[in-house]
Design a protein around this motif. Structure first.
Motif, PDB file in Angstrom:
ATOM      1  N   TYR A 275      -3.757  -1.130   8.450  1.00  0.00           N
ATOM      2  CA  TYR A 275      -3.823   0.324   8.265  1.00  0.00           C
ATOM      3  C   TYR A 275      -3.729   0.688   6.783  1.00  0.00           C
ATOM      4  CZ  TYR A 275      -2.699   5.264   8.958  1.00  0.00           C
ATOM      5  OH  TYR A 275      -2.698   6.633   8.927  1.00  0.00           O
ATOM      6  N   LEU A 276      -2.937  -0.062   6.026  1.00  0.00           N
ATOM      7  CA  LEU A 276      -2.833   0.184   4.589  1.00  0.00           C
ATOM      8  C   LEU A 276      -4.127  -0.183   3.882  1.00  0.00           C
ATOM      9  CD1 LEU A 276      -1.129   0.828   2.015  1.00  0.00           C
ATOM     10  CD2 LEU A 276      -0.428  -1.583   2.033  1.00  0.00           C
ATOM     11  N   LEU A 277      -4.756  -1.294   4.301  1.00  0.00           N
ATOM     12  CA  LEU A 277      -5.933  -1.810   3.600  1.00  0.00           C
ATOM     13  C   LEU A 277      -7.248  -1.195   4.061  1.00  0.00           C
ATOM     14  CD1 LEU A 277      -5.090  -5.626   3.438  1.00  0.00           C
ATOM     15  CD2 LEU A 277      -5.137  -4.023   1.547  1.00  0.00           C
ATOM     16  N   MET A 278      -7.314  -0.759   5.310  1.00  0.00           N
ATOM     17  CA  MET A 278      -8.600  -0.351   5.865  1.00  0.00           C
ATOM     18  C   MET A 278      -9.272   0.783   5.086  1.00  0.00           C
ATOM     19  SD  MET A 278     -10.630  -1.562   8.011  1.00  0.00           S
ATOM     20  CE  MET A 278      -9.491  -2.655   8.851  1.00  0.00           C
ATOM     21  N   PRO A 279      -8.544   1.856   4.701  1.00  0.00           N
ATOM     22  CA  PRO A 279      -9.216   2.887   3.893  1.00  0.00           C
ATOM     23  C   PRO A 279      -9.754   2.347   2.574  1.00  0.00           C
ATOM     24  CG  PRO A 279      -7.154   3.730   4.774  1.00  0.00           C
ATOM     25  CD  PRO A 279      -7.165   2.258   5.035  1.00  0.00           C
TER      26      PRO A 279
END
Length: 303
Positions: A275-279
């Motif tokens: 969730y931190l990396l996906m954007p």
């Protein structure tokens, strides 16, 4: 272990965690994480290079996009070293000062990203609602000031947190449950009264993420209202098309992690990292299409 030993140990380091219970496959898990970091860094760097070298892209929309790319690039670098250090080299130790520095940069950049997304929604609202005044409202000096305010807001709100955390005694277990230092995780390690920090953290979240998301929502409501008043079907679709990429980025950044409270810890931590990396990974992909349309699209967006 005695309280004295705990205090001595925790005053020196925290221990970061990869995926609990999956230590034997950390090397394999590192492959997709490395790939995500590469895509994020290369993708955002390419966006910055294209915008900088193409004079036709020196328009407000693309300047705001470059701000988002810089923020995502810095956020990737801030979280990359500890994450890959754990998966590749089992390097879990991080000093308190390094931990406080990392959580400072991560949270500042996340709140700055939220502010930039708000500016991008405001840009689309002006372009669609009042296209004739678009260029006069969003001048380069004004855009620079808006970007500076976004960065200063994040720094001003997060700067007290590392100093407040330094005042605590850390005499509990020093194992953090994520690959990066996050303020919520660090506060759980303290044996001091953390109510002031908790209240301050809640207020910061309300006046950044919650407020920004509300204003972004209102901006898109006004955009939709304006678009629906356009009589020409083609013009209506073209106006909506200019908002698709930004709306995808907003949903990607603000969509909460639903239903993770009762899942196993290793799955919770994995999703939290993704969730931190996906954007950071998907933003360059999302914006590839409007960026590739070049100057002609930029002129249309303003009028």
């Amino acid at each position: 272990m005695s309280a004295v030993n705990d205090t001595k140990l925790n005053s020196a380091v925290f221990l970061l965690t990869g995926i609990p219970g999956q230590e034997d496959v950390h090397l394999w898990i590192s492959v997709p994480f490395c790939l995500m970091y590469v895509i994020s860094i290369v993708g955002n760097s390419v966006i910055l290079f294209i915008i900088k070298t193409d004079p036709g892209l020196h328009e407000p929309m693309y300047i705001f996009l470059s701000m988002l790319a810089v923020t995502d690039l810095d956020l990737s670098i801030s979280s990359m070293l500890t994450t890959l250090g754990i998966f590749l080299f089992n390097s879990r130790e991080i000093s308190l000062n390094a931990c406080f520095a990392q959580l400072f940069f991560i949270h500042v950049l996340k709140y700055t990203e939220s502010s930039v997304l708000l500016l991008m929604a405001f840009d689309r609202f002006i372009a669609i609602h009042d296209p004739l005044r678009y260029a006069s409202i969003l001048t380069l000096p004004r855009i620079a000031k808006m970007g500076l305010v976004c960065a200063l807001r994040g720094v001003a709100l997060i700067l007290p947190i590392p100093f407040l955390l330094q005042r605590f005694q850390y005499c509990r277990a020093n194992v953090l449950s994520h690959c990066c230092c996050l303020k919520q995780e660090v506060m759980k390690m303290a044996c001091s009264d953390i109510r002031v920090n908790s209240i301050y953290g809640l207020l910061v979240t309300i006046f950044t993420v919650w407020l920004d998301s509300l204003l972004i929502f209102l901006s898109y409501v006004m955009i939709l209202k304006t678009v629906l008043s356009i009589t020409s079907h083609a013009e209506c679709l073209r106006a909506l098309n200019t908002c698709v990429s930004q709306l995808c980025a907003v949903l990607l950044s603000y969509t909460p992690m639903i239903g993770l409270s009762n899942v196993p810890l290793h799955f919770h931590v994995l999703i939290a990292n993704v969730y931190l990396l996906m954007p950071l990974v998907l933003n360059p992909i999302i914006y590839a299409r409007p960026l590739g349309q070049g100057k002609g699209s930029a002129l249309k967006l303003g009028g």
